[in-house]
Design a protein around this motif. Sequence first.
Motif, PDB file in Angstrom:
ATOM      1  N   UNK A 158       0.826  -1.214   0.000  1.00 16.08           N
ATOM      2  CA  UNK A 158       0.000   0.000   0.000  1.00 16.08           C
ATOM      3  C   UNK A 158       0.859   1.262   0.000  1.00 16.08           C
ATOM      4  N   UNK A 159       1.917   1.266   0.820  1.00 16.11           N
ATOM      5  CA  UNK A 159       2.778   2.436   0.914  1.00 16.11           C
ATOM      6  C   UNK A 159       3.846   2.511  -0.149  1.00 16.11           C
ATOM      7  N   UNK A 160       3.895   1.475  -1.016  1.00 14.05           N
ATOM      8  CA  UNK A 160       4.932   1.434  -2.054  1.00 14.05           C
ATOM      9  C   UNK A 160       6.315   1.638  -1.427  1.00 14.05           C
ATOM     10  N   UNK A 161       6.554   0.912  -0.332  1.00 10.37           N
ATOM     11  CA  UNK A 161       7.785   1.108   0.431  1.00 10.37           C
ATOM     12  C   UNK A 161       8.968   0.438  -0.265  1.00 10.37           C
ATOM     13  N   UNK A 162      10.112   1.113  -0.329  1.00  4.45           N
ATOM     14  CA  UNK A 162      11.268   0.608  -1.089  1.00  4.45           C
ATOM     15  C   UNK A 162      12.141  -0.351  -0.294  1.00  4.45           C
ATOM     16  N   UNK A 163      11.549  -1.477   0.146  1.00  8.41           N
ATOM     17  CA  UNK A 163      12.303  -2.472   0.914  1.00  8.41           C
ATOM     18  C   UNK A 163      12.087  -3.851   0.292  1.00  8.41           C
ATOM     19  N   UNK A 164      12.637  -4.094  -0.906  1.00  7.03           N
ATOM     20  CA  UNK A 164      12.365  -5.372  -1.591  1.00  7.03           C
ATOM     21  C   UNK A 164      12.871  -6.591  -0.835  1.00  7.03           C
ATOM     22  N   UNK A 165      14.023  -6.478  -0.166  1.00  7.48           N
ATOM     23  CA  UNK A 165      14.544  -7.630   0.579  1.00  7.48           C
ATOM     24  C   UNK A 165      13.637  -7.979   1.746  1.00  7.48           C
ATOM     25  N   UNK A 166      13.193  -6.957   2.474  1.00  3.61           N
ATOM     26  CA  UNK A 166      12.275  -7.181   3.587  1.00  3.61           C
ATOM     27  C   UNK A 166      10.967  -7.788   3.093  1.00  3.61           C
ATOM     28  N   UNK A 167      10.497  -7.323   1.953  1.00  2.00           N
ATOM     29  CA  UNK A 167       9.263  -7.882   1.399  1.00  2.00           C
ATOM     30  C   UNK A 167       9.433  -9.357   1.073  1.00  2.00           C
ATOM     31  N   UNK A 168      10.579  -9.721   0.489  1.00  3.45           N
ATOM     32  CA  UNK A 168      10.815 -11.119   0.141  1.00  3.45           C
ATOM     33  C   UNK A 168      10.892 -11.999   1.391  1.00  3.45           C
ATOM     34  N   UNK A 169      11.581 -11.511   2.428  1.00  5.56           N
ATOM     35  CA  UNK A 169      11.678 -12.274   3.677  1.00  5.56           C
ATOM     36  C   UNK A 169      10.298 -12.439   4.291  1.00  5.56           C
ATOM     37  N   UNK A 170       9.535 -11.346   4.338  1.00  3.94           N
ATOM     38  CA  UNK A 170       8.196 -11.403   4.915  1.00  3.94           C
ATOM     39  C   UNK A 170       7.266 -12.287   4.090  1.00  3.94           C
ATOM     40  N   UNK A 171       7.495 -12.333   2.769  1.00  2.00           N
ATOM     41  CA  UNK A 171       6.652 -13.159   1.898  1.00  2.00           C
ATOM     42  C   UNK A 171       6.697 -14.627   2.315  1.00  2.00           C
ATOM     43  N   UNK A 172       7.898 -15.119   2.603  1.00  2.00           N
ATOM     44  CA  UNK A 172       8.026 -16.523   3.009  1.00  2.00           C
ATOM     45  C   UNK A 172       7.626 -16.729   4.468  1.00  2.00           C
TER      46      UNK A 172
END
Length: 247
Positions: A158-172
Amino acid sequence: MGPWLRSAGLVAGSTLLFGALRWGLGRCPLPAHVRRDATRTWRWRNLLVSFVHSIATGIWAVAGVWQMPEIFSDIVDTAPPSGRLVLCLASGYFIHDSLDIILCRQSRASWEYLVHHAMAVTGLFSGIVLNRFVGAGLISLFVEVSNIFLTIRMMMRLGNLPFPTLYQVNKYANLVAYFLFRLAPQAYLSWYFARFVEVRGQGAFLMFNLVLLDIMILMYFSRLLRSDFCPGTRQQGPDSEKKFLID
């Protein structure tokens, strides 16, 4: 004061508590992508309250069952001393969130949440008033642990936050939590009700709620897999940005 009246007072107090929390969190700064749009602003603040609720009730429910593991063998009459209080807290949140959705005119985009909240409140409140199936209510609230990771995911998108690594970790982490704290508890409750609970009165009512929740949870799981692990199968519609449920 009768027990049911005291319980109603606790639920009402919980509703007001989350309303005050919503007001307080509304003073927090917003990401740039969020504050440019009124709908995104509302969604962000709504998710902040949901995040706090998930941490509080999810951890409290797990701790209560950890304290009294015999709940798993008797979800009808066994519960820790604070069990009903957790159910009151969760019921108050669901009432608050329903009011927030309706009063902010988000009912059309969030109708699935309203259906879920109606089932959750009636199911939990029947356990609070009748003092039966409190253990089942606690196990059903394990889902809030999964919601911690799901809410982080939704807020990052929603916030278009620039944390791709955190997103990937949280995804799993979200996927693992979905299995452990959403699918597994729901499967156990469904098995227990089918095998041990007499389908009449409160038992029949809760069984009906449970079947509907089973369907909703499987639908949400399918959306999650398509969005995060099979993104090519998802088609963006012109109104996708206005949907409250982010696939």
